[in-house]
Motif scaffolding. Structure first.
Motif, PDB file in Angstrom:
ATOM      1  N   UNK A 119       4.854  -9.184  28.878  1.00 43.92           N
ATOM      2  CA  UNK A 119       4.991  -9.594  27.473  1.00 43.92           C
ATOM      3  C   UNK A 119       6.215  -8.980  26.793  1.00 43.92           C
ATOM      4  N   UNK A 120       6.797  -7.952  27.406  1.00 42.40           N
ATOM      5  CA  UNK A 120       8.014  -7.313  26.883  1.00 42.40           C
ATOM      6  C   UNK A 120       7.847  -6.916  25.408  1.00 42.40           C
ATOM      7  N   UNK A 121       8.793  -7.316  24.526  1.00 43.60           N
ATOM      8  CA  UNK A 121       8.766  -6.855  23.138  1.00 43.60           C
ATOM      9  C   UNK A 121       7.577  -7.391  22.335  1.00 43.60           C
ATOM     10  N   UNK A 122       6.858  -8.343  22.924  1.00 39.51           N
ATOM     11  CA  UNK A 122       5.631  -8.800  22.262  1.00 39.51           C
ATOM     12  C   UNK A 122       4.586  -7.694  22.202  1.00 39.51           C
ATOM     13  N   UNK A 123       4.723  -6.674  23.047  1.00 43.75           N
ATOM     14  CA  UNK A 123       3.806  -5.531  22.984  1.00 43.75           C
ATOM     15  C   UNK A 123       3.978  -4.750  21.674  1.00 43.75           C
ATOM     16  N   UNK A 124       5.036  -5.006  20.959  1.00 42.61           N
ATOM     17  CA  UNK A 124       5.243  -4.350  19.673  1.00 42.61           C
ATOM     18  C   UNK A 124       4.682  -5.181  18.529  1.00 42.61           C
ATOM     19  N   UNK A 125       4.144  -6.350  18.843  1.00 47.57           N
ATOM     20  CA  UNK A 125       3.598  -7.256  17.828  1.00 47.57           C
ATOM     21  C   UNK A 125       2.114  -6.937  17.572  1.00 47.57           C
ATOM     22  N   UNK A 126       1.794  -6.677  16.313  1.00 51.85           N
ATOM     23  CA  UNK A 126       0.408  -6.378  15.952  1.00 51.85           C
ATOM     24  C   UNK A 126      -0.519  -7.523  16.326  1.00 51.85           C
ATOM     25  N   UNK A 127      -0.033  -8.752  16.212  1.00 53.52           N
ATOM     26  CA  UNK A 127      -0.854  -9.915  16.542  1.00 53.52           C
ATOM     27  C   UNK A 127      -1.347  -9.842  17.976  1.00 53.52           C
ATOM     28  N   UNK A 128      -0.471  -9.521  18.906  1.00 50.21           N
ATOM     29  CA  UNK A 128      -0.853  -9.416  20.326  1.00 50.21           C
ATOM     30  C   UNK A 128      -1.817  -8.260  20.526  1.00 50.21           C
ATOM     31  N   UNK A 129      -1.527  -7.122  19.931  1.00 53.97           N
ATOM     32  CA  UNK A 129      -2.374  -5.940  20.123  1.00 53.97           C
ATOM     33  C   UNK A 129      -3.772  -6.153  19.553  1.00 53.97           C
ATOM     34  N   UNK A 130      -3.854  -6.783  18.390  1.00 52.48           N
ATOM     35  CA  UNK A 130      -5.171  -7.042  17.802  1.00 52.48           C
ATOM     36  C   UNK A 130      -5.962  -8.054  18.625  1.00 52.48           C
ATOM     37  N   UNK A 131      -5.251  -9.085  19.105  1.00 47.42           N
ATOM     38  CA  UNK A 131      -5.935 -10.103  19.916  1.00 47.42           C
ATOM     39  C   UNK A 131      -6.411  -9.504  21.237  1.00 47.42           C
ATOM     40  N   UNK A 132      -5.642  -8.565  21.795  1.00 47.36           N
ATOM     41  CA  UNK A 132      -6.054  -7.874  23.023  1.00 47.36           C
ATOM     42  C   UNK A 132      -7.340  -7.093  22.785  1.00 47.36           C
ATOM     43  N   UNK A 133      -7.423  -6.433  21.636  1.00 40.07           N
ATOM     44  CA  UNK A 133      -8.624  -5.689  21.278  1.00 40.07           C
ATOM     45  C   UNK A 133      -9.835  -6.620  21.218  1.00 40.07           C
ATOM     46  N   UNK A 134      -9.635  -7.800  20.604  1.00 35.83           N
ATOM     47  CA  UNK A 134     -10.729  -8.777  20.526  1.00 35.83           C
ATOM     48  C   UNK A 134     -11.093  -9.284  21.923  1.00 35.83           C
ATOM     49  N   UNK A 135     -10.110  -9.368  22.808  1.00 35.76           N
ATOM     50  CA  UNK A 135     -10.390  -9.778  24.182  1.00 35.76           C
ATOM     51  C   UNK A 135     -11.277  -8.769  24.900  1.00 35.76           C
ATOM     52  N   UNK A 136     -11.007  -7.474  24.687  1.00 31.48           N
ATOM     53  CA  UNK A 136     -11.853  -6.430  25.264  1.00 31.48           C
ATOM     54  C   UNK A 136     -13.274  -6.540  24.722  1.00 31.48           C
ATOM     55  N   UNK A 137     -13.390  -6.802  23.436  1.00 34.58           N
ATOM     56  CA  UNK A 137     -14.721  -6.949  22.832  1.00 34.58           C
ATOM     57  C   UNK A 137     -15.463  -8.131  23.443  1.00 34.58           C
ATOM     58  N   UNK A 138     -14.738  -9.223  23.712  1.00 30.94           N
ATOM     59  CA  UNK A 138     -15.368 -10.385  24.347  1.00 30.94           C
ATOM     60  C   UNK A 138     -15.849 -10.049  25.754  1.00 30.94           C
ATOM     61  N   UNK A 139     -15.070  -9.261  26.484  1.00 31.83           N
ATOM     62  CA  UNK A 139     -15.476  -8.848  27.835  1.00 31.83           C
ATOM     63  C   UNK A 139     -16.691  -7.923  27.772  1.00 31.83           C
ATOM     64  N   UNK A 140     -16.747  -7.078  26.747  1.00 36.16           N
ATOM     65  CA  UNK A 140     -17.917  -6.210  26.583  1.00 36.16           C
ATOM     66  C   UNK A 140     -19.180  -7.041  26.405  1.00 36.16           C
ATOM     67  N   UNK A 141     -19.098  -8.046  25.557  1.00 43.23           N
ATOM     68  CA  UNK A 141     -20.254  -8.933  25.340  1.00 43.23           C
ATOM     69  C   UNK A 141     -20.659  -9.597  26.649  1.00 43.23           C
ATOM     70  N   UNK A 142     -19.668 -10.054  27.390  1.00 48.84           N
ATOM     71  CA  UNK A 142     -19.939 -10.722  28.671  1.00 48.84           C
ATOM     72  C   UNK A 142     -20.564  -9.763  29.684  1.00 48.84           C
ATOM     73  N   UNK A 143     -20.203  -8.488  29.604  1.00 47.68           N
ATOM     74  CA  UNK A 143     -20.663  -7.518  30.612  1.00 47.68           C
ATOM     75  C   UNK A 143     -22.110  -7.085  30.408  1.00 47.68           C
ATOM     76  N   UNK A 144     -22.691  -7.399  29.230  1.00 49.13           N
ATOM     77  CA  UNK A 144     -24.058  -6.944  28.964  1.00 49.13           C
ATOM     78  C   UNK A 144     -25.030  -7.489  30.005  1.00 49.13           C
ATOM     79  N   UNK A 145     -25.866  -6.581  30.534  1.00 49.51           N
ATOM     80  CA  UNK A 145     -26.875  -6.971  31.514  1.00 49.51           C
ATOM     81  C   UNK A 145     -26.338  -7.140  32.927  1.00 49.51           C
ATOM     82  N   UNK A 146     -25.009  -6.946  33.105  1.00 50.52           N
ATOM     83  CA  UNK A 146     -24.396  -7.120  34.437  1.00 50.52           C
ATOM     84  C   UNK A 146     -24.219  -5.762  35.094  1.00 50.52           C
TER      85      UNK A 146
END
Length: 640
Positions: A55-82
């Motif tokens: 992603x290069x300089x996109x790693x400095x974009x808050x939009x990407x970083x916030x969306x990545x955080x939401x992606x981790x949260x989605x994976x957490x939800x998916x991981x429940x019970x697994x």
């Protein structure tokens, strides 16, 4: 031992689109589902796979970083019970710095976050432009919008029961002292590496050697997941290499440059890793130099199921399956044996060797070693005193092979028939020669050894022992008979390997006439020839009819001594390895006999002559194996 201390681990490479986090998360979920189908307990994903690595300089974009955080949260939800530990790569924004991290997810929780220690900034890598090194982060926690007080740092070990996991990221492995070295010294048997290593010519070979070597140094399993073809190709290409190694052995790898989701898995043997660490004093001593103490994050798998047992178990663990490797192994062992004997000959100042030749495999191999040794030293073959000692059970086939081989090799060949001497000895001790018991057999073995020793004294020579490792394990020798010599060249060569060594010499180091004799020796059943011939003059006593198949006993020996497995695990593995050869009851029978004989015959191994170690198993009391001669075997017999 429900799982036999095996655990299945997986390495995954999802299809990635640069900066398209929803697509990446969906593919990560698909890979998790596939790993679960394979019943893996750990799945390791590539570096920064939530966002993509490129992603290069996109790693400095808050939009990407916030969306990545939401992606981790989605994976957490998916991981429940697994019931699987998920190691996924994503950036971590702490407001003051961005870290390249491994997120460890389990059953709806972030167990911990491990930052990358070494941030490459050379050649095609420019990571320091975006990421901060985490190598000094220890004893910290961090808060995310969906979970507070998450352990954060390079000092994290993740523990479920008897298994511990540690994680590092890409360049960490390439560093002089990888973080995984510290983690393994503090208990982690399984190391995950979330990586984005691009492809250039021959880099894959180097990468595989690094993974294999680090798994060997750490006495661990190393699970490596590389970024795939979905990464940007602006300047470089990624192949999505997936590797799983264990203690230096590459267990699993994929085909690179695939364009769909990839998951590979393998069973890891925790018992074997733990034993290596227990035995290796250097490993324990290195743990005293650690610069920091790991924090343990505990969690619990719901079960120990590992799915289908698909780990390859070699029937013949002492013999390489690959023909080229087998030839190399035989060449190396043959040279070790000859080098060892040459040193002993030079040290004693003796220029003659004395050996009893039966026409069987072991004495044939020992004679070939002597011949090689004399060539190395420039000694005459006429000073190799070969003696055939026919007795009550000697057959024409072995007798003729013994004579032919000794004469073709141009040795000082002699024949001493032991029948009359044995009959006299039976008379002296009051033994009926028609009673073919252990006394009848051992009198012959001791008579032969006495003759060899006396001729060696008379000629100024060294008696060379012929017995092999398998016979030593089973105690299949006569105490102070063939049990004894002045130097034993075959003492750490198992029976299954003896055949290949003789065949190697036949094919690579002899002419046609000697080769034909050696091939006939190879075709002769293994026998001590201590009982009278049958009515047709054929062999009446076959060793494997008495003690069992040597291929089974060598298998048992390898896993009992080299791996220190309990009999129940050896039995389990033997059933898998020999499923097409022996039924369960046959395997159980010979395993019980192996254990009984191994314990009962230790007194013979406590008093054996010198001889070279050539492989990973030696039973010399001065080398690898120290055992009391009167140890009880009872607890080893209870679970078979």
């Amino acid at each position: 031992m429900e799982s036999m201390n095996f655990i299945r681990v997986a390495s995954a490479c999802p299809v990635t689109r640069v900066a398209d986090i929803p697509v990446n998360i969906e593919n990560i979920k698909k890979c998790i589902a596939e790993a679960l189908d394979q019943q893996a307990k750990l799945v390791v994903f590539p570096e920064l796979c939530v966002t993509a690595y490129t992603c290069s300089d996109l790693f400095l974009q808050k939009q990407l970083l916030d969306e990545s955080e939401r992606g981790i949260e989605a994976l957490l939800t998916y991981s429940k019970g697994k019931d699987i530990l998920i190691a996924v790569g994503a950036p971590l924004n702490t407001q003051t710095s961005v870290y390249n991290c491994a997120y460890l997810l389990f059953d709806g929780r972030v167990l911990g976050i491990v930052p990358k220690s070494y941030i490459p900034n050379y050649e095609e890598f420019y990571e320091q432009r975006w990421f901060t090194s985490g190598k000094d982060i220890r004893n910290r926690t961090i808060n995310l919008p969906f979970q507070k007080e998450i352990p954060f740092g390079v000092d994290l070990c993740f523990e479920s029961g008897a298994v511990q996991f540690g994680f590092e990221i890409c360049e960490d492995l390439w560093s002089v002292v990888p973080p995984s070295s510290f983690l393994s010294l503090q208990g982690a048997q399984i190391i995950g590496n979330l990586s984005a290593s691009n492809e250039v010519v021959s880099k894959s070979d180097y990468r595989q050697s690094l993974v294999s070597a680090q798994s060997a140094k750490c006495m661990a399993s190393y699970v490596y997941a590389g970024a795939g073809t979905g990464e940007s190709t602006t300047d470089v290409v990624f192949g999505g290499e997936l590797l799983i190694a264990e203690n230096g052995n590459m267990l699993q790898k994929n085909k690179r440059f695939q364009r769909d989701n990839q998951v590979v898995s393998s069973l890891i043997d925790l018992d074997r890793l733990n034993l290596q660490r227990i035995k290796n004093i250097s490993f324990r001593e290195a743990a005293t130099t650690l610069p920091w103490t790991a924090r343990t994050v505990s969690f619990s798998f719901k079960n120990n199921n590992f799915g289908i047992f698909d780990r390859f178990i070699d029937k013949h663990p002492f013999v390489p399956e690959d023909a080229k490797q087998r030839e190399q192994r035989c060449s190396e062992i043959f040279n070790i044996q000859a080098t060892a004997l040459a040193k002993r000959m030079q040290h004693t100042g003796l220029r003659k060797a004395v050996i009893g030749i039966s026409g069987g495999l072991d004495s044939t191999l020992a004679l070939l070693v002597i011949t090689k040794t004399f060539a190395l030293l420039g000694y005459s073959r006429k000073d190799i005193i070969t003696i055939t000692l026919p007795g009550f059970g000697t057959t024409d086939r072995t007798y003729q092979n013994a004579i032919s081989l000794c004469k073709k090799l141009e040795t000082d060949f002699r024949e001493v028939n032991i029948v009359a001497a044995c009959l006299q000895h039976f008379k002296d001790i009051g033994h009926d020669p028609d009673v073919h018991d252990v006394t009848y057999e051992n009198v012959q073995a001791r008579e032969r050894t006495q003759i060899l020793m006396d001729i060696a004294n008379k000629e100024g020579g060294l008696v060379i022992g012929t017995g092999d490792l398998s016979e030593m394990a089973l105690g299949w020798s006569t105490y102070n008979g063939d049990h004894m010599s002045m130097y034993a060249v075959n003492c750490s060569v198992p029976k299954t390997l003896v055949r290949y060594l003789v065949n190697y010499v036949a094919e690579e180091e002899t002419g046609a006439e000697i080769r034909s004799i050696l091939l006939d020796v190879l075709d002769t059943p293994v026998t001590p020839e201590l009982l009278p011939k049958d009515v047709r003059g054929k062999i009446a006593q076959k060793t494997e009819d008495i003690v069992g198949p040597y291929e089974l006993h060598d298998f048992f020996l390898y896993y009992f001594v080299r791996a220190a497995y309990p009999p129940v695990k050896i039995f389990y593995l033997a059933k898998k390895a020999f499923a097409d050869c022996y039924d369960e009851e046959t395997i159980r029978k010979w395993l019980q006999i192996f254990i009984r004989r191994f314990f009962a015959m230790q007194f013979k191994r406590s008093a054996i002559p010198d001889g070279p170690k050539v492989g990973t198993v030696s039973l010399s009391p001065r080398g690898d194996w120290r055992m009391p001669s009167d140890a009880s075997r009872s607890i080893w017999m209870t679970e078979i």
